[in-house]
Structure formats: C-alpha cells, structure tokens
Design an enzyme around this catalytic site. Structure first.
Site, PDB file in Angstrom:
ATOM      1  N   HIS A  38       0.838  -1.208   0.000  1.00 46.80           N
ATOM      2  CA  HIS A  38       0.000   0.000   0.000  1.00 46.80           C
ATOM      3  C   HIS A  38       0.864   1.246   0.000  1.00 46.80           C
ATOM      4  O   HIS A  38       0.635   2.184  -0.756  1.00 46.80           O
ATOM      5  CB  HIS A  38      -0.898   0.041   1.235  1.00 46.80           C
ATOM      6  CG  HIS A  38      -1.664  -1.215   1.426  1.00 46.80           C
ATOM      7  ND1 HIS A  38      -2.120  -1.646   2.637  1.00 46.80           N
ATOM      8  CD2 HIS A  38      -2.030  -2.143   0.530  1.00 46.80           C
ATOM      9  CE1 HIS A  38      -2.727  -2.791   2.489  1.00 46.80           C
ATOM     10  NE2 HIS A  38      -2.678  -3.112   1.214  1.00 46.80           N
ATOM     11  N   CYS A  72      -3.211  -5.104 -17.372  1.00 47.28           N
ATOM     12  CA  CYS A  72      -2.849  -3.995 -16.482  1.00 47.28           C
ATOM     13  C   CYS A  72      -1.973  -4.412 -15.309  1.00 47.28           C
ATOM     14  O   CYS A  72      -1.845  -3.689 -14.336  1.00 47.28           O
ATOM     15  CB  CYS A  72      -4.108  -3.303 -15.978  1.00 47.28           C
ATOM     16  SG  CYS A  72      -5.257  -4.403 -15.128  1.00 47.28           S
TER      17      CYS A  72
HETATM   18  C1  PEP Z   1      -3.290  -7.511 -11.130  1.00 49.97           C
HETATM   19  O1  PEP Z   1      -3.627  -8.386 -10.332  1.00 49.97           O
HETATM   20  O2  PEP Z   1      -2.496  -7.699 -12.049  1.00 49.97           O
HETATM   21  C2  PEP Z   1      -3.837  -6.144 -11.006  1.00 49.97           C
HETATM   22  C3  PEP Z   1      -3.627  -5.246 -11.934  1.00 49.97           C
HETATM   23  O3  PEP Z   1      -4.518  -5.842  -9.899  1.00 49.97           O
HETATM   24  P1  PEP Z   1      -3.868  -5.587  -8.464  1.00 49.97           P
HETATM   25  O4  PEP Z   1      -2.380  -5.451  -8.645  1.00 49.97           O
HETATM   26  O5  PEP Z   1      -4.497  -4.347  -7.952  1.00 49.97           O
HETATM   27  O6  PEP Z   1      -4.263  -6.803  -7.714  1.00 49.97           O
END
Ligand code: PEP
Ligand code: MG
Length: 763
Positions: free
Chosen positions: A377, A690
């Site tokens: 975080h 992403c």
């Molecule tokens: C992922 O899991 O790749 C993602 C983009 O979400 P987070 O990193 O927020 O879990």
C-alpha cells in the site's frame, strides 16, 4: 581456578558483580584510549569478574561472519585472524539463534568448530551470549573455563546484561576505529539490500520516521524508584491506549482498532511487566529494562518466520517505544510538524500509506522501509508521489542516524548508507544518465505509440489516488486503464460516504477529459485492508473473502459505489471493471446490481451515463477455461497478470522467497496469456493487460508479440515502453514467437532479450 583478570578483584557472579562490571565498563569508556585497547580491557575485566579463564568478543561483519575482535585467555594472535562463517560453531549458532548457549562440554558438542589458532582446546565449558541492539545481533560475547561446568542462571544474566551495555557502547562509537566493516558501524559505509517498491534513484539525508529514544542511563541508582517509574509509566501507557480506543481516536490516528486492541492486550500482559521488573531488580534503570526485555523478546520472535510473530514483534516494538517515550518525556513528533531537509530520505520500520502523505512532498526524495508487511500500500503511494522507495531493508534503522548521507537505488533495491565519495560520484553519473533518459522519454510524450511496422498500441496508466491524475497528461497516455478505487478507501480514515465518492469520481472524470477511465470496483480484502472495515482473520487471505466475493456478499458497499459512479458519469460513458472474477455467475450478479441502480436513477429522473460498459478482470486461472462463456457477457476484459501469475504458479506475489521461482516470461505463462488474446479476438471483445508486466519494456514487448494491443502501467513506465514500441517490428516478433512458443519450455527471457538485441529494440 586460575584468575586471568589481572588487577581485578575476584568475586563470584552476583548482583554486585553486574554493578561492578557496569562501573568498570563506564570507567574504561571514559579513559582516553583507542577502540581496540578498550575492547582488550573489557574482556580482561569480564574474565576477572566472572572468574573465567577466557572472555572473548566476536563481532558480526557485514557478510554475516563473526570475527574475533578481542580475547583474554585465547591466543592473542588469533585476534582479527579467526573468523566463523554465518552459523558456524557454537558461537555462530549463538549469533544465528540470538540466544545464550551454555555448554559444559563444548568440545564434544556436535556443532563445535575447532580453531587450532586460538588454543582453546583446553577449555571445556562455554557460555556465549548474543550482543543485541534493537533485536539485531551485533556479535557474541563468550566466557570459557577449563573445568566442565554449567554456568548458573546468574552468570547468564550477568553476561547478557554486560553484552547489552557493550552493544550500547559499540553503536555509540565509543570503540571507534575497531568497528569498520562490522554490522553495527555507524560511521562506516554500509550497503543494505532490499526490494524496490517504487522505481527511482535518490541521494539525500536520513530522517528517521520515528527517531529512537536512546537509552543512555543503564544503571539504576535507586531500584525502588525505578520500579515506581516503570509502574507509573505502564499505567499511563495503558490509559493512553484505552483512551484512544474509547474516544474513537482510532480513525483520526489512522490506526487499526485491532492493532490497538493487540497493544492493549500486550500492555496488560503481566509477563511483560514482570520481566521488566526483574531487569530492574538486577540493577537496571526503567528505560534499560524496557529495552532489555524488548531486545530479548524481539530476537526470540524474529526466529519465527511466520507472519503472526512478525506482527507481534511489531506490536512489541511499538509499545516499548511508547513506554520509552513516556519514561523519557519525549513525545512522538507528528510527521507534519517535523522540519525536513530539502533532500529527505525517510527511514521507517513500518509505515502506513496515510502517514506517508503527512510528509511535505516537496522535500521528500526517497523512502526506505524495514518491514515488508503492508508495503504494497505504501509502495503505491510512493509511486504516486514519484519518490524512490525500497522495502524489506532489514537492519537499516540500526545503522543510521538522523542526517546521515544516504542513497536509495530503487532500481536494484540497494541502500547505500554513508556512501564513500566513489559511490556518490558513480551515483551522480547514474542520476545524470537517468535524467537524460527521462528527458528523452518526455520528448516522446506527444508521439503516438506506433510500431515500426505501423501497429498502433494503446498505452494507459494505472492510477488510484487523486495525486495520480496529473500523470495522465504528463505521460501522454491514452487513458486510465485501471483506476484502483480501493486506494482512496485505504488512505481514508473513515468509509467515504456516497456524496464524497460522487465528488471524488467526478474530479477524476473531469481531469481525464476526453480520455477514457476504467474504474475498477472495490478490490478490498487480502492484503488490502480497510482500517474501518472489520474483516475476519483468514488462513489464506489471498485466497479468501475479497474483491467481488466480498462485494457480492455484502452488497451495500458495492451498491453505494456503483451509485456514486453512475452519478459522477451522468451524460458520459462509464467503464466498470470487476476484480477477482472466478466464475461467470459473479459477473451476472454484479450486472443485475448495476442494472437495478441504473433503473433507480432513471426512476428518480436523474441523468444516467450514456453507456455503461462492464468488464471483468481475468486474474483467476479458472476463467481461462470459461473464456468462451465469459467474453460474450462482458463488454471488455483486462488481464490482471499480477494475480493471474501468482495463482497460476501458486506463488504469493508479496513473498519474496517464492517470487523468484517463476518468470512471467516463461513459456507456460505466455501460452496462458496468448490463449486470452485468441479468445478475445474470437469474440471481438476489447482486451487490455494492467499488471506490472505491462510496465517493463521486455515484458511489454513479449505481450505485443502475443497479440496484446492495449496495456496499462505505472505512469513512469509509459516513456520506456513507448521507446521500445517505436523501435519494434511487431510483425517480425510475432512470426518469430509463433515458431518459438509452442515447443518452448522454462523461461523465454534470454531468447526474447536476444531477439531485442538482434533487432535493435530499445529495452
Ligand atoms: C493484477 O492483479 O495484475 C492487477 C492489476 O490488480 P492488483 O495489482 O491491484 O491486484
Ligand atoms: Mg489483481
């Protein structure tokens, strides 16, 4: 028994012995002498006072080995010539386990490591105690006798306390000149290796987030008075914690209620108080007793690798620190009130994201955190602030003082404490090189991301805090490919109300202008705890009640969020992304909830969005086998490669021990990612990715080779990734990859790198 203590009177180890040792140590430190002669005198005194034929000091070197620094009784020629590897022999074991070792027949112990140069074969019994400071082992103090005997509890106690005093003198620099290259040196250069949390490079000066209370008075003049002081301080501590809990200050201090409750339990723990009182009985001041018990307990807790003990030692540290502040009358300074140097590198044991935001951003260059839990975080906030950050930098706090020069290299994870001029100049060059590169990337800002063979690639940024928004224009990205809405919830002290959420989302939509924003609905649970939301303790939080599962079971949160998003996007297009979907049914349920909210909005006569597009994150492997059912029911999909790969490889993404066990560029991972592209094409659905992979040029190149044409990344990665795209012939890469992938095994990283080098791709 022979006494090698020279002029020191022979006495039996008892309470007065400890007093005498403390006084003699003080006298030795006060005499004008160099560090080595002080250590020599110390071992002579201890040997004499403990009626031991041998007393030796081993100090831990930066590589973890132990070096014999001083001895009374062993061969003097062995000093600085005897080294024990990490964990070697009984002395090494004492350092490794951070516990006293009391062996009547050391030479016949299976762990004994014989060193002929020391001449120690004639000594049978050995007592070794760790020299501890803040739970860190700085070295080992030993006594040895010819006679086979088990040392008494009193002997152990005397030697342990002596070791504590010795630790204090060692870190205070009183034995300057001998400590270069050792673990505790606070004048020499030192490198601590951690994990990069937020990319960047920073040169600056140390500001300790919670500057230590340094205990200087160790020896009690009046034990009864010390006892009273301790009791009063503990009472004050307890009522302070009670007050925080009762006055609901939990929210305003950003502290977790459960954490405070854990503090309360520990503060009421009779064992803790008793151990501190015992230490006072043995001649220590109240402050020294707090530190002594903290050191011992911390060292014991750190031997347990599991998270539970890790958390408990953090609680104990926090509580001991509070108690020391009460005793010494030094209240904890508030972050916002501290006068910071213009090139501050913040050093903290642990830090929540909200606390980091309290500091003056304009003076902050870097951040180093010792602890790993919760780092993700604070890492996200550090990224948003654009400061270099390194986590899991164990032992850094023990090695620095406020104002020390320091370099944070968040490319390699290295932290250079008090760097030499050579290192500073090398980093100066590195920083200039980075700045040149950044200028080059900035120049690419308005250039479309088109490959050499004419393929347009959409580049988006990941965001989650209001402070991320300017990055959209600065990076020249096409939009926000992932807005992690939970981050605003995580840094907020109370649950954001509907109207607050509407305002927040409106500001984001306004800032984005014509560029699209993909809002991911709350992805909480797992390691993303909300301070005001009670969550059950779970054995495996990453596999637990989180994200869409929590949202569907407790629909109130999701409903409010969807309502706020629909209102904020009135008259505009709204893109919603569902996290952690593991079965198509979850999408159907979420869609039903969203449709009900749209309906409600219309019935109330409010303007609704022109279009609501609903997407699913593909980050749970089960979906790979349901793509043909899922894709027709969503408007778009986004691959969360961070989670997808952690679940695919059963390797916790926050656990550095297993992080290196798989490569995101392994053939298996790439075939899984390729299958998603193929399915999206079959169903004509827009697809993006992403996860962190998208922001690394080589990984991004591989993704384009698999057919991805839209990726979303941290803003700082847009430049380097665009630079890669402009130099890539993606058609050639696809042709090459389609030949390599079907039969590929293990990591394809080296082959991909070679492809990039041979084809002049900038990675
Ligand atoms: C992922 O899991 O790749 C993602 C983009 O979400 P987070 O990193 O927020 O879990
Ligand atoms: Mg995820």
């Amino acid at each position: 028994m022979q006494n090698r203590g020279g002029d020191t009177p022979r006495i039996s180890p008892s309470e007065p012995a400890l007093r005498i040792i403390m006084r003699r140590l003080r006298e030795i430190m006060a005499e004008p002498a160099d560090g080595q002669s002080r250590l020599d005198k110390i071992v002579r005194q201890i040997a004499g006072l403990m009626v031991a034929e041998v007393c030796s000091i081993y100090l831990k070197r930066q590589d973890g080995s132990l070096e014999l620094f001083a001895t009374e009784g062993l061969n003097p020629a062995a000093v600085h010539n005897t080294f024990m590897k990490r964990g070697e022999g009984l002395v090494g074991r004492c350092a490794e386990l951070a516990v006293p070792i009391n062996e009547p027949d050391a030479q016949n112990h299976p762990a004994f490591s014989y060193r002929p140069e020391t001449g120690e074969e004639i000594y049978h019994s050995l007592l070794a105690v760790p020299v501890l400071r803040g739970g860190e082992v700085l070295g080992v103090l030993t006594v040895q006798n010819k006679m086979q005997k088990e040392y008494s509890d009193e002997d152990v106690e005397v030697l342990q306390t002596t070791a504590m005093v010795l630790a204090e003198h060692l870190v205070s620099g009183a034995v300057a000149g001998v400590n270069a290259g050792t673990e505790f040196s606070r004048t020499a250069s030192h490198v601590v290796r951690g994990q990069p949390l937020s990319e960047g490079l920073a040169l600056g000066h140390v500001v300790l987030h919670d500057s230590r209370v340094v205990v200087t008075e160790l020896e009690a003049k009046d034990p009864e008075e010390e006892n009273r002081r301790l009791e009063t301080a503990v009472e004050e501590l307890k009522s302070h914690i009670d007050e925080m809990l009762e006055l609901g200050e939990v929210a305003t201090t950003g502290e977790h209620r459960e954490v405070l409750e854990a503090y309360r339990m520990l503060a009421h723990d009779r064992g803790w108080l008793r151990r501190m009182k015992d230490a006072i009985k043995r001649g220590m001041t109240a402050e020294a007793a707090v530190e002594r018990v903290q050191n011992d307990t911390r060292a014991r807790m750190l031997r347990h690798a599991d998270a539970y003990w890790h958390e408990r030692h953090k609680d104990l540290d926090e509580l001991s620190d509070r108690l020391l502040r009460i005793l010494s009358g030094h209240p904890r300074p508030r972050a916002g009130k501290v006068q910071l140097p213009h090139d501050t590198i913040l050093i903290a044991r642990t830090m929540g994201p909200a606390v980091l935001l309290d500091y003056d951003r304009s003076r902050l260059r870097g951040l180093v955190i010792e602890d790993s839990s919760g780092q993700s975080h604070v890492a996200i906030v550090a990224k948003a602030l654009g400061i270099a950050a390194v986590g899991q930098a164990r032992g850094v706090i023990e090695r620095v003082d406020d104002g020390n020069p320091i370099i944070v290299d968040a490319e390699t994870g290295e932290v250079h404490i008090r760097p030499t001029s050579d290192v500073i100049s090398a980093y100066g060059d590195k920083a200039r090189f980075r700045a040149r590169r950044q200028r080059k990337y900035r120049a690419l800002r308005n250039k479309p991301a088109v490959t050499k063979d004419g393929q347009k690639i959409e580049l988006h940024i990941n965001a989650g805090l209001m402070m991320d928004l300017p990055h959209l224009a600065e990076s020249g990205a096409d939009g926000i490919g992932l807005f992690r809405t939970e981050l605003q919830f995580m840094v907020s002290e109370t649950l954001p109300r509907l109207d607050q959420q509407v305002q927040m989302y409106r500001a984001i939509v306004a800032e984005a202008g014509q560029k699209p924003v993909v809002f991911r609905t709350l992805d909480v649970g797992g390691d993303k705890a909300l301070p005001y939301l009670r969550q059950p303790e779970e054995e495996n939080p990453a596999l637990g009640w989180r994200a869409i599962r929590l949202s569907l079971d407790r629909p109130g949160l999701l409903r409010t969020q969807v309502r706020a998003l629909l209102r904020a996007a009135a008259g505009l297009e709204l893109r919603l992304l569902l996290p952690m979907v593991s079965a198509v049914g979850e999408v159907d349920m979420a869609r039903a909830l969203i449709d009900r909210e749209i309906d409600l909005l219309r019935r109330r006569g409010s303007t609704d969005p022109t279009r609501v597009l609903l997407g699913a994150m593909i980050e749970v492997p089960s979906l790979l086998y349901e793509l043909d059912v899922l894709l027709p029911r969503v408007d778009f999909a986004s691959v969360g490669s961070n989670d997808l790969l952690q679940y695919l490889y059963a390797a916790d993404r926050n656990n550095t021990r297993v992080a290196g066990r798989y490569d995101s560029l392994s053939a298996a991972a790439m075939r899984a990612l390729a299958a998603i592209v193929d399915a999206a094409k079959r169903h004509g659905k827009p697809l993006s990715l992403c996860g962190e992979m998208a922001g690394k040029p080589l990984e991004a190149m591989a993704l384009l080779g698999l057919g991805y044409r839209s990726i979303s990344m941290a803003p700082a990665s847009v430049g380097p990734v665009k630079s890669m795209i402009l130099s890539l012939d993606v058609g050639a890469l696809q042709r090459w990859l389609s030949g390599v992938l079907p039969a590929g095994e293990g990591s394809l990283r080296a082959q991909l790198k070679r492809f990039a080098e041979e084809h002049g791709v900038e990675i």
